[in-house]
Design a protein around this motif. Structure first.
Motif, PDB file in Angstrom:
ATOM      1  N   VAL A  63       0.710  -1.200   0.006  1.00 49.07           N
ATOM      2  CA  VAL A  63      -0.010  -0.062   0.079  1.00 49.07           C
ATOM      3  C   VAL A  63       0.960   1.148  -0.094  1.00 49.07           C
ATOM      4  O   VAL A  63       0.523   2.298  -0.651  1.00 49.07           O
ATOM      5  CB  VAL A  63      -1.111  -0.011   1.240  1.00 49.07           C
ATOM      6  CG1 VAL A  63      -1.693   1.480   1.331  1.00 49.07           C
ATOM      7  CG2 VAL A  63      -1.867  -0.902   0.995  1.00 49.07           C
ATOM      8  N   ARG A  64       1.794   1.136   0.843  1.00 48.81           N
ATOM      9  CA  ARG A  64       2.578   2.609   1.050  1.00 48.81           C
ATOM     10  C   ARG A  64       3.613   2.669  -0.462  1.00 48.81           C
ATOM     11  O   ARG A  64       3.447   3.703  -0.932  1.00 48.81           O
ATOM     12  CB  ARG A  64       3.976   2.219   2.017  1.00 48.81           C
ATOM     13  CG  ARG A  64       4.802   3.540   2.072  1.00 48.81           C
ATOM     14  CD  ARG A  64       5.646   3.486   3.523  1.00 48.81           C
ATOM     15  NE  ARG A  64       6.626   4.419   3.292  1.00 48.81           N
ATOM     16  CZ  ARG A  64       6.218   5.943   3.517  1.00 48.81           C
ATOM     17  NH1 ARG A  64       4.876   6.066   3.775  1.00 48.81           N
ATOM     18  NH2 ARG A  64       7.180   6.818   3.310  1.00 48.81           N
ATOM     19  N   ALA A  65       4.131   1.506  -1.195  1.00 52.90           N
ATOM     20  CA  ALA A  65       4.689   1.663  -2.379  1.00 52.90           C
ATOM     21  C   ALA A  65       3.702   2.339  -3.385  1.00 52.90           C
ATOM     22  O   ALA A  65       4.154   3.233  -4.364  1.00 52.90           O
ATOM     23  CB  ALA A  65       5.297   0.597  -2.841  1.00 52.90           C
ATOM     24  N   LEU A  66       2.397   2.239  -3.233  1.00 52.25           N
ATOM     25  CA  LEU A  66       1.525   2.599  -4.345  1.00 52.25           C
ATOM     26  C   LEU A  66       1.062   4.025  -3.909  1.00 52.25           C
ATOM     27  O   LEU A  66       1.035   4.585  -4.694  1.00 52.25           O
ATOM     28  CB  LEU A  66       0.566   1.765  -4.482  1.00 52.25           C
ATOM     29  CG  LEU A  66       0.492   0.243  -5.175  1.00 52.25           C
ATOM     30  CD1 LEU A  66      -0.657  -0.543  -4.808  1.00 52.25           C
ATOM     31  CD2 LEU A  66       0.581   0.528  -6.737  1.00 52.25           C
ATOM     32  N   ALA A  67       0.796   4.063  -2.527  1.00 54.23           N
ATOM     33  CA  ALA A  67       0.208   5.364  -2.334  1.00 54.23           C
ATOM     34  C   ALA A  67       1.221   6.466  -2.342  1.00 54.23           C
ATOM     35  O   ALA A  67       1.029   7.793  -2.698  1.00 54.23           O
ATOM     36  CB  ALA A  67      -0.305   5.320  -0.701  1.00 54.23           C
ATOM     37  N   THR A  68       2.539   6.321  -2.175  1.00 50.77           N
ATOM     38  CA  THR A  68       3.719   7.461  -2.224  1.00 50.77           C
ATOM     39  C   THR A  68       3.988   7.563  -3.784  1.00 50.77           C
ATOM     40  O   THR A  68       4.811   8.486  -3.918  1.00 50.77           O
ATOM     41  CB  THR A  68       4.959   6.972  -1.414  1.00 50.77           C
ATOM     42  OG1 THR A  68       5.363   5.681  -2.025  1.00 50.77           O
ATOM     43  CG2 THR A  68       4.593   6.731  -0.243  1.00 50.77           C
ATOM     44  N   GLY A  69       3.652   6.936  -4.742  1.00 51.33           N
ATOM     45  CA  GLY A  69       3.599   7.010  -5.992  1.00 51.33           C
ATOM     46  C   GLY A  69       5.386   6.125  -6.430  1.00 51.33           C
ATOM     47  O   GLY A  69       5.744   6.626  -7.319  1.00 51.33           O
ATOM     48  N   ALA A 185       6.231   8.496 -21.419  1.00 54.53           N
ATOM     49  CA  ALA A 185       6.428   8.025 -20.067  1.00 54.53           C
ATOM     50  C   ALA A 185       5.841   8.797 -18.940  1.00 54.53           C
ATOM     51  O   ALA A 185       5.287   8.551 -18.010  1.00 54.53           O
ATOM     52  CB  ALA A 185       7.994   7.908 -19.606  1.00 54.53           C
ATOM     53  N   GLN A 186       5.654  10.134 -19.112  1.00 56.05           N
ATOM     54  CA  GLN A 186       5.212  11.291 -18.094  1.00 56.05           C
ATOM     55  C   GLN A 186       3.796  11.028 -17.960  1.00 56.05           C
ATOM     56  O   GLN A 186       3.088  10.913 -16.745  1.00 56.05           O
ATOM     57  CB  GLN A 186       5.370  12.585 -18.538  1.00 56.05           C
ATOM     58  CG  GLN A 186       4.888  13.663 -17.608  1.00 56.05           C
ATOM     59  CD  GLN A 186       5.409  13.490 -16.309  1.00 56.05           C
ATOM     60  OE1 GLN A 186       6.679  12.907 -16.277  1.00 56.05           O
ATOM     61  NE2 GLN A 186       4.957  14.323 -15.297  1.00 56.05           N
ATOM     62  N   ILE A 187       2.983  11.070 -18.995  1.00 57.38           N
ATOM     63  CA  ILE A 187       1.557  10.524 -18.970  1.00 57.38           C
ATOM     64  C   ILE A 187       1.302   9.226 -18.326  1.00 57.38           C
ATOM     65  O   ILE A 187       0.335   8.834 -17.485  1.00 57.38           O
ATOM     66  CB  ILE A 187       0.610  10.867 -20.062  1.00 57.38           C
ATOM     67  CG1 ILE A 187      -0.729  10.703 -19.899  1.00 57.38           C
ATOM     68  CG2 ILE A 187       1.025  10.076 -21.330  1.00 57.38           C
ATOM     69  CD1 ILE A 187      -1.580  11.553 -18.990  1.00 57.38           C
ATOM     70  N   THR A 188       2.184   8.151 -18.672  1.00 58.13           N
ATOM     71  CA  THR A 188       1.820   6.690 -18.325  1.00 58.13           C
ATOM     72  C   THR A 188       2.113   6.928 -16.733  1.00 58.13           C
ATOM     73  O   THR A 188       1.405   6.128 -15.883  1.00 58.13           O
ATOM     74  CB  THR A 188       2.842   6.091 -18.893  1.00 58.13           C
ATOM     75  OG1 THR A 188       2.618   5.829 -20.419  1.00 58.13           O
ATOM     76  CG2 THR A 188       2.656   4.571 -18.641  1.00 58.13           C
ATOM     77  N   TYR A 189       3.078   7.269 -16.142  1.00 55.80           N
ATOM     78  CA  TYR A 189       3.566   7.485 -14.843  1.00 55.80           C
ATOM     79  C   TYR A 189       2.417   8.152 -14.024  1.00 55.80           C
ATOM     80  O   TYR A 189       1.844   7.633 -12.925  1.00 55.80           O
ATOM     81  CB  TYR A 189       4.702   7.979 -14.431  1.00 55.80           C
ATOM     82  CG  TYR A 189       5.053   9.097 -13.586  1.00 55.80           C
ATOM     83  CD1 TYR A 189       5.515   8.963 -12.266  1.00 55.80           C
ATOM     84  CD2 TYR A 189       4.825  10.408 -14.266  1.00 55.80           C
ATOM     85  CE1 TYR A 189       5.626  10.300 -11.732  1.00 55.80           C
ATOM     86  CE2 TYR A 189       4.962  11.512 -13.473  1.00 55.80           C
ATOM     87  CZ  TYR A 189       5.206  11.447 -12.071  1.00 55.80           C
ATOM     88  OH  TYR A 189       5.568  12.503 -11.150  1.00 55.80           O
ATOM     89  N   LEU A 190       1.965   9.086 -14.495  1.00 53.60           N
ATOM     90  CA  LEU A 190       0.691   9.841 -13.742  1.00 53.60           C
ATOM     91  C   LEU A 190      -0.551   9.067 -13.565  1.00 53.60           C
ATOM     92  O   LEU A 190      -1.344   9.081 -12.792  1.00 53.60           O
ATOM     93  CB  LEU A 190       0.566  11.345 -14.516  1.00 53.60           C
ATOM     94  CG  LEU A 190       1.425  12.107 -14.140  1.00 53.60           C
ATOM     95  CD1 LEU A 190       1.050  13.492 -14.726  1.00 53.60           C
ATOM     96  CD2 LEU A 190       1.858  12.442 -12.662  1.00 53.60           C
ATOM     97  N   THR A 191      -0.726   8.204 -14.903  1.00 56.14           N
ATOM     98  CA  THR A 191      -1.761   7.628 -15.188  1.00 56.14           C
ATOM     99  C   THR A 191      -1.639   6.312 -14.195  1.00 56.14           C
ATOM    100  O   THR A 191      -2.675   5.948 -13.351  1.00 56.14           O
ATOM    101  CB  THR A 191      -1.911   7.046 -16.401  1.00 56.14           C
ATOM    102  OG1 THR A 191      -2.556   8.321 -17.347  1.00 56.14           O
ATOM    103  CG2 THR A 191      -3.432   6.233 -16.545  1.00 56.14           C
ATOM    104  N   ALA A 192      -0.619   5.607 -13.874  1.00 58.42           N
ATOM    105  CA  ALA A 192      -0.447   4.439 -13.131  1.00 58.42           C
ATOM    106  C   ALA A 192      -0.771   5.103 -11.470  1.00 58.42           C
ATOM    107  O   ALA A 192      -1.342   4.583 -10.802  1.00 58.42           O
ATOM    108  CB  ALA A 192       0.810   4.329 -13.139  1.00 58.42           C
ATOM    109  N   HIS A 193      -0.424   6.476 -11.251  1.00 56.53           N
ATOM    110  CA  HIS A 193      -0.485   6.958  -9.851  1.00 56.53           C
ATOM    111  C   HIS A 193      -2.038   7.231  -9.819  1.00 56.53           C
ATOM    112  O   HIS A 193      -2.657   6.930  -8.664  1.00 56.53           O
ATOM    113  CB  HIS A 193       0.227   8.336  -9.621  1.00 56.53           C
ATOM    114  CG  HIS A 193      -0.030   8.825  -8.287  1.00 56.53           C
ATOM    115  ND1 HIS A 193       0.867   8.051  -7.406  1.00 56.53           N
ATOM    116  CD2 HIS A 193      -0.115   9.882  -7.732  1.00 56.53           C
ATOM    117  CE1 HIS A 193       0.632   8.437  -5.876  1.00 56.53           C
ATOM    118  NE2 HIS A 193       0.149   9.790  -6.377  1.00 56.53           N
TER     119      HIS A 193
END
Length: 251
Positions: A63-69, A185-193
């Motif tokens: 959870v922490r790894a996902l929540a912190t991005g 990669a920028q929009i992909t990482y923000l979408t992952a978050h």
């Protein structure tokens, strides 16, 4: 073994995730309105691949790894590393026009990036980028125009590319010009978050932060810097939509 569609739907209806299996189901069911379907599924695939390789970790660690991005950032950096650099880039040390960040926000970054940036800048002292330009990133060295936290720079700093330095200078002055672009990669990482945020609803907050504010508050405690720089919840979706409107390769 991947869950069946029926099991995924059942788990998604069961409420907030409580273990790795229900977390996986929540990620499968998560949505990120505004991002193109191919971007969403690429981000989702990265999240699921990470989770499937990490199920031995305690649920709280996942959870922490996902929540912190941290996971979203890992996905974005991996995508950058796997993509050949576009030919003919004009980016060079000391150019720094891309480090001029208009507005109070500057850029959207995750909690993991905010913590890394603060840790890199906190031991340093002396003038920041605003001594060179009033809207420059505070992490910039005003004399060398080099980043004082280069190894900890966020995804937006890593993904912005250009084939025309003059166009970057014009954009820094508020004049739109073709040439610069943001790597997919920028929009992909923000979408992952954003997908992580949807999956963790009711479990943990997944905030984003203002890059410029974090850098400017490096002399304060981490807790104070994060509190000051924390975004409103809608900021992540607004930034994703802004990037989608400007999607396209560097020209």
């Amino acid at each position: 073994m991947p869950a069946t569609p029926r099991a995924t739907r059942r788990a998604a209806r069961a409420g907030p995730p409580r273990d790795a299996a229900s977390l996986r189901a929540a990620l499968v069911a998560a949505r990120a309105p505004g991002s193109p379907a191919e971007v969403t599924e690429r981000a989702r695939a990265g999240l699921l691949a990470w989770l499937d390789a990490s199920t031995a970790q305690p649920f709280e660690t996942l959870v922490r790894a996902l929540a912190t991005g941290a996971v979203a950032t890992q996905i974005g950096r991996a995508m950058l590393a796997q993509t050949p650099e576009p030919p003919g880039l004009a980016c060079a040390a000391g150019c720094a026009f891309c480090c001029i960040l208009p507005g109070a926000d500057g850029a959207t970054i995750t909690g993991a990036e905010a913590r890394a940036l603060h840790a890199a800048l906190a031991p340093q002292s002396g003038p920041g980028g605003t001594d060179w330009h009033p809207e420059a990133c505070p992490a910039l060295d005003p004399d060398t125009r080099m980043c004082r936290a280069y190894d900890a720079r966020p995804m937006i700093c890593r993904s912005y590319v250009s084939r025309d330095a003059a166009a970057c200078a014009a954009i820094a002055e508020g004049r739109p010009m073709p040439g610069p672009a943001t790597h997919p990669a920028q929009i992909t990482y923000l979408t992952a978050h954003a997908l992580a945020r949807a999956a963790l609803a009711g479990v943990a907050p997944t905030p984003t932060y203002a890059l410029k504010t974090v850098a400017a508050r490096a002399g304060a405690s981490l807790a104070e810097a994060l509190k000051t720089a924390r975004h409103a919840p809608k900021s992540l979706d607004a930034e994703r939509r802004r990037l989608v409107r400007g999607m396209g390769p560097a020209r």
